[in-house]
Structures are given as structure tokens and as C-alpha cells.
Design a protein around this motif. Structure first.
Motif, PDB file in Angstrom:
ATOM      1  N   THR A  24       0.841  -1.183   0.000  1.00 11.44           N
ATOM      2  CA  THR A  24       0.000   0.000   0.000  1.00 11.44           C
ATOM      3  C   THR A  24       0.879   1.236   0.000  1.00 11.44           C
ATOM      4  O   THR A  24       2.031   1.186   0.434  1.00 11.44           O
ATOM      5  CB  THR A  24      -0.958   0.014   1.208  1.00 11.44           C
ATOM      6  OG1 THR A  24      -1.851   1.131   1.087  1.00 11.44           O
ATOM      7  CG2 THR A  24      -0.196   0.125   2.522  1.00 11.44           C
ATOM      8  N   GLY A  25       0.351   2.338  -0.501  1.00 14.77           N
ATOM      9  CA  GLY A  25       1.142   3.563  -0.532  1.00 14.77           C
ATOM     10  C   GLY A  25       0.491   4.635  -1.380  1.00 14.77           C
ATOM     11  O   GLY A  25      -0.632   4.482  -1.873  1.00 14.77           O
ATOM     12  N   THR A  26       1.203   5.737  -1.543  1.00 15.11           N
ATOM     13  CA  THR A  26       0.765   6.854  -2.363  1.00 15.11           C
ATOM     14  C   THR A  26       1.940   7.337  -3.208  1.00 15.11           C
ATOM     15  O   THR A  26       3.084   6.967  -2.958  1.00 15.11           O
ATOM     16  CB  THR A  26       0.272   8.045  -1.511  1.00 15.11           C
ATOM     17  OG1 THR A  26       1.412   8.738  -0.970  1.00 15.11           O
ATOM     18  CG2 THR A  26      -0.606   7.583  -0.369  1.00 15.11           C
ATOM     19  N   ASP A  27       1.626   8.165  -4.197  1.00 12.75           N
ATOM     20  CA  ASP A  27       2.689   8.752  -5.007  1.00 12.75           C
ATOM     21  C   ASP A  27       2.797  10.254  -4.801  1.00 12.75           C
ATOM     22  O   ASP A  27       3.453  10.948  -5.572  1.00 12.75           O
ATOM     23  CB  ASP A  27       2.468   8.457  -6.503  1.00 12.75           C
ATOM     24  CG  ASP A  27       1.264   9.201  -7.061  1.00 12.75           C
ATOM     25  OD1 ASP A  27       0.440   9.697  -6.264  1.00 12.75           O
ATOM     26  OD2 ASP A  27       1.151   9.295  -8.295  1.00 12.75           O
ATOM     27  N   PHE A  49       2.237  13.478   5.928  1.00  8.19           N
ATOM     28  CA  PHE A  49       1.004  12.959   6.523  1.00  8.19           C
ATOM     29  C   PHE A  49       0.943  13.306   8.009  1.00  8.19           C
ATOM     30  O   PHE A  49      -0.093  13.762   8.513  1.00  8.19           O
ATOM     31  CB  PHE A  49       0.923  11.447   6.332  1.00  8.19           C
ATOM     32  CG  PHE A  49      -0.312  10.822   6.925  1.00  8.19           C
ATOM     33  CD1 PHE A  49      -1.492  10.773   6.208  1.00  8.19           C
ATOM     34  CD2 PHE A  49      -0.289  10.291   8.213  1.00  8.19           C
ATOM     35  CE1 PHE A  49      -2.641  10.210   6.757  1.00  8.19           C
ATOM     36  CE2 PHE A  49      -1.422   9.728   8.765  1.00  8.19           C
ATOM     37  CZ  PHE A  49      -2.609   9.695   8.031  1.00  8.19           C
ATOM     38  N   GLY A  80      -4.121  12.884  -6.380  1.00  8.05           N
ATOM     39  CA  GLY A  80      -3.571  12.130  -5.256  1.00  8.05           C
ATOM     40  C   GLY A  80      -3.844  10.647  -5.431  1.00  8.05           C
ATOM     41  O   GLY A  80      -4.962  10.166  -5.223  1.00  8.05           O
ATOM     42  N   VAL A 115      -3.649   6.804  -4.484  1.00 12.01           N
ATOM     43  CA  VAL A 115      -3.509   5.917  -3.323  1.00 12.01           C
ATOM     44  C   VAL A 115      -3.855   4.506  -3.776  1.00 12.01           C
ATOM     45  O   VAL A 115      -4.841   4.311  -4.503  1.00 12.01           O
ATOM     46  CB  VAL A 115      -4.451   6.334  -2.173  1.00 12.01           C
ATOM     47  CG1 VAL A 115      -4.243   5.428  -0.957  1.00 12.01           C
ATOM     48  CG2 VAL A 115      -4.217   7.792  -1.788  1.00 12.01           C
ATOM     49  N   SER A 129      -7.370   1.098  -6.222  1.00 11.94           N
ATOM     50  CA  SER A 129      -6.641   2.358  -6.307  1.00 11.94           C
ATOM     51  C   SER A 129      -7.636   3.479  -6.510  1.00 11.94           C
ATOM     52  O   SER A 129      -8.720   3.284  -7.075  1.00 11.94           O
ATOM     53  CB  SER A 129      -5.639   2.330  -7.474  1.00 11.94           C
ATOM     54  OG  SER A 129      -6.318   2.242  -8.722  1.00 11.94           O
ATOM     55  N   THR A 148      -7.685   7.906  -7.293  1.00  9.16           N
ATOM     56  CA  THR A 148      -7.027   9.181  -7.525  1.00  9.16           C
ATOM     57  C   THR A 148      -7.957  10.282  -7.063  1.00  9.16           C
ATOM     58  O   THR A 148      -9.072  10.434  -7.588  1.00  9.16           O
ATOM     59  CB  THR A 148      -6.678   9.380  -9.007  1.00  9.16           C
ATOM     60  OG1 THR A 148      -5.814   8.326  -9.429  1.00  9.16           O
ATOM     61  CG2 THR A 148      -5.970  10.713  -9.220  1.00  9.16           C
TER      62      THR A 148
END
Length: 367
Positions: free
Chosen positions: A85-88, A95, A125, A127, A160, A162
Motif C-alpha cells: 500500500t502507498g501513495t505517489d 502525513f 492524489g 492511493v 486504487s 485518484t
């Protein structure tokens, strides 16, 4: 000999070219069930996962079976599980700053803080989360000149999203007069699929003492069953606040969904009662095929340079398939008028209808 030297130079040139020209961002999708050792090595599992752990990651490395000529795993007594899991767009420090508060109290954002936070979503965003588990894996190393064969059953579930910058801007600053808010970068996908994979790997070159001591290739053929999918296909929606504080704009969005009968999903347009019977072996909602291709170069005793393309293929979703449409012009000049608010809600929720099916690509990834 000169042809081997030329071939070696071409291979090294190709490696360097691929390394500097391919940009890989957040990987998600059916990325395999990664062992703890490879995860701990800075997530370099594309080059450090061997044997059955390479299935779904890089089939070329199936040929590197370190312990025996036979490897297998099952969900008993404990299954192999991976969670990514994560974000770009948002780091852990960012955070903590924006959502962690100060001494147990909410942080009051300055105008600079608001602008900096809003700027994080300039490109949307993104995720993602991906869960995978291996239900069964078996690998057999045949005689040296034949290669290694494997069969595996793996499940992948994830999604996912955005988050469009317009939503963040509205939340931070309200609907400013004369400003147009564009939601076109909004996106969402969620799925649960199962791969029944047949994999083959072998050595193309075995030349100890040379710069390239081994070249390994591998490929997987997959029968894919999909148990559910929900996703947005297209968004072309915008809002604008006029000089008299009226809200004008247009909505244009298309989404699709499909569910196995086991979920018992009932749509608004469907009068048939559905019984839920969720289990590990439900009938699929979609079927398809996929391929993995892998290549590894062992340089002496210390280096392994690997590349792979996984999940080349698609799924045709047919069970309980539905299309969602939200279209039309938007106009609200009285936020106390319930009819206008209901109309605005209908524009964004849209209409749904049953369809014969739709096709989605597998989450193809280059590593």
C-alpha cells in the motif's frame, strides 16, 4: 568467440538502455506473493525472489531453485500473504504534519499550509492497496536441458483511487466565485482476481567465468477468474460558481461493475432477490487470460540484473455486469431549494442499467 563478445555487449547495452528509459512509479496489481527475505532487501524482489517465490514476479528466476528439485507451498498450515500500500504524492512526514495534530489537538493550517497541501494534489492524489496470497504452488526441476515447470494458484485483491485536486481545493477554500473546478483526474478501481498459472523457465546460457555467467528466461500462461470489479471508466465533470453565487457546470461520468453470484449484489434496477454465499471458491464474474515474461542475467557470483513484464492480458466481465452514467447540465441558485439539491444529487449519482459485459485490462507492470 567474437560473436559471443558482440552478443554480450548487446545484452549489456540493452540492460543499460532499459534501466535509464523506463520509469516505473507505484506498482500495484498481481505482484506475486513476496517472501520476507526479498521484501527486506529494499523490495528488490524482481531480482532476489527465486523458485516458487518468483511466480507472478519474474518467471525467469524460477530456474534458481536453491534447496531441491521440487518446491511447493499451500495455505496449510499458514498461507503466504503479501500486502502493498502507498501513495505517489504524500510522504510519511507530510502525513504526520497535516493529520497528526499538535500535542493531541488539531493543527490550525495557515494560508501557506493550505496552499502547500493543495499543491500536493496538482497531478491528482494516487492511493493504492494490494493484497495477495498463494493458495497453492508447485515447482519441478526437470533434467538440466529441459528446464523448470511450475503450477500455482494465487489470489489478488486491491484497489486504487485518484483524489482530484478540485475536491481538496473546495474543502480548503470553499467554492470561490468565478473559479472553475475540474474533476477529470478522478479515478477509482477495485478488484478481486485469481490466477491459475502454468510457468516454464530455463537457462539460455551457462558460462561460468565470463562476465555474464547465466542468462535465464521464463514465461507464465494464466487462466484468470475475476470475482468482482468496480471502476470508473471516464470522468468529464466540472463546476463553477457564478457572480451571483449560482453553481453551474456539467456532469459526465461512466463507471462499470461486475460481481460473482456469491456476493448476492442487488442493483436498484434489478427486482430479482439475490442470496449471498461468499466463499473461497465462488463462481467467477469474469474470465480472461494473461501472460508473464521474464529475463535475468547473472553477472559473475555477485550480481543479478532482472527485468519482467507481468499481467499482459484482459478479463471479460459478464456476471451481474452494470453500467453507471451520470450526465447532464448542473444549475443551482438556491441551496435551500430541495428540488434543486435533489437534482444535483441525481446528476452525480446518475442512472444504472444492466449490460451484457465489459472488458478490462489486467494490471500490467514492468519491473
Amino acid at each position: 568467440m567474437k560473436y559471443f563478445i558482440l552478443f554480450r555487449r548487446l545484452i549489456l547495452t540493452a540492460i543499460i538502455f532499459c534501466t535509464i528509459t523506463f520509469t516505473v512509479n507505484a506498482q500495484y496489481g498481481s505482484s506475486g506473493t513476496v517472501d520476507a527475505r526479498s521484501t527486506g532487501l529494499a523490495k528488490t524482489y524482481n531480482a532476489t525472489s527465486f523458485g516458487i517465490y518468483s511466480l507472478g514476479v519474474n518467471p525467469a528466476n524460477l530456474s534458481i531453485m536453491e534447496n531441491s528439485d521440487v518446491e511447493f507451498s499451500t495455505i496449510i498450515p499458514l498461507p503466504y500473504i503479501s500486502l502493498h500500500t502507498g501513495t505517489d504524492f504524500l510522504s510519511v512526514n507530510q502525513f504526520n504534519y497535516y493529520f497528526g495534530g499538535v500535542d493531541g489537538k488539531a493543527r490550525n493550517l495557515s494560508e501557506t499550509d493550505k496552499q502547500n497541501f493543495n499543491d500536493l494534489f496538482t497531478d491528482g492524489g494516487f492511493v493504492f492497496a494490494n493484497f495477495s496470497t498463494s493458495l497453492f504452488s508447485f515447482a519441478l526441476n526437470a533434467v538440466e536441458d529441459v528446464g523448470v515447470f511450475a503450477f500455482s494458484i494465487n489470489d489478488f485483491a486491491g484497489g486504487s483511487i485518484t483524489i482530484p485536486q478540485a475536491i481538496v481545493d473546495l474543502g480548503l477554500n470553499g467554492n470561490q466565485s468565478g473559479k472553475k473546478y475540474n474533476f477529470n483526474d478522478e479515478n477509482f478501481n477495485s478488484w478481486w482476481i485469481r490466477n491459475y498459472s502454468l510457468t516454464y523457465s530455463r537457462e539460455l546460457l551457462n558460462s561460468p567465468g565470463n562476465d555474464i555467467s547465466k542468462i535465464l528466461i521464463g514465461s507464465s500462461f494464466k487462466l484468470v477468474h475475476g470475482f468482482y470489479y468496480t471502476g470508473i471508466e471516464k470522468v468529464n465533470t466540472n463546476l463553477e460558481t457564478g457572480s451571483m453565487n449560482e453553481i453551474i457546470g456539467n456532469a459526465d461520468m461512466i463507471g462499470y461493475s461486475s460481481f460473482s453470484d456469491g456476493f448476492g449484489v442487488k442493483y436498484d434496477f434489478d427486482s430479482t432477490e439475490q442470496q449471498s454465499n461468499i466463499g473461497l471458491f465462488m463462481p467467477p464474474a469474469g474470465n480472461g487470460f494473461g501472460f508473464d515474461l521474464g529475463l535475468s542475467f547473472l553477472l559473475g557470483e555477485s550480481w543479478n540484473i532482472s527485468m519482467a513484464v507481468t499481467d499482459i492480458g484482459s478479463i471479460k466481465w459478464t456476471k451481474n455486469a452494470a453500467e453507471f452514467n451520470a450526465t447532464g447540465d448542473i444549475y443551482v441558485d438556491d441551496l435551500t431549494d430541495e428540488d434543486q439539491l435533489d437534482s444535483l444529487k441525481d446528476k452525480f449519482t446518475g442512472d444504472s442499467r444492466s449490460i451484457e459485459g465489459f472488458t478490462t485490462g489486467l494490471p500490467t507492470a514492468f519491473r
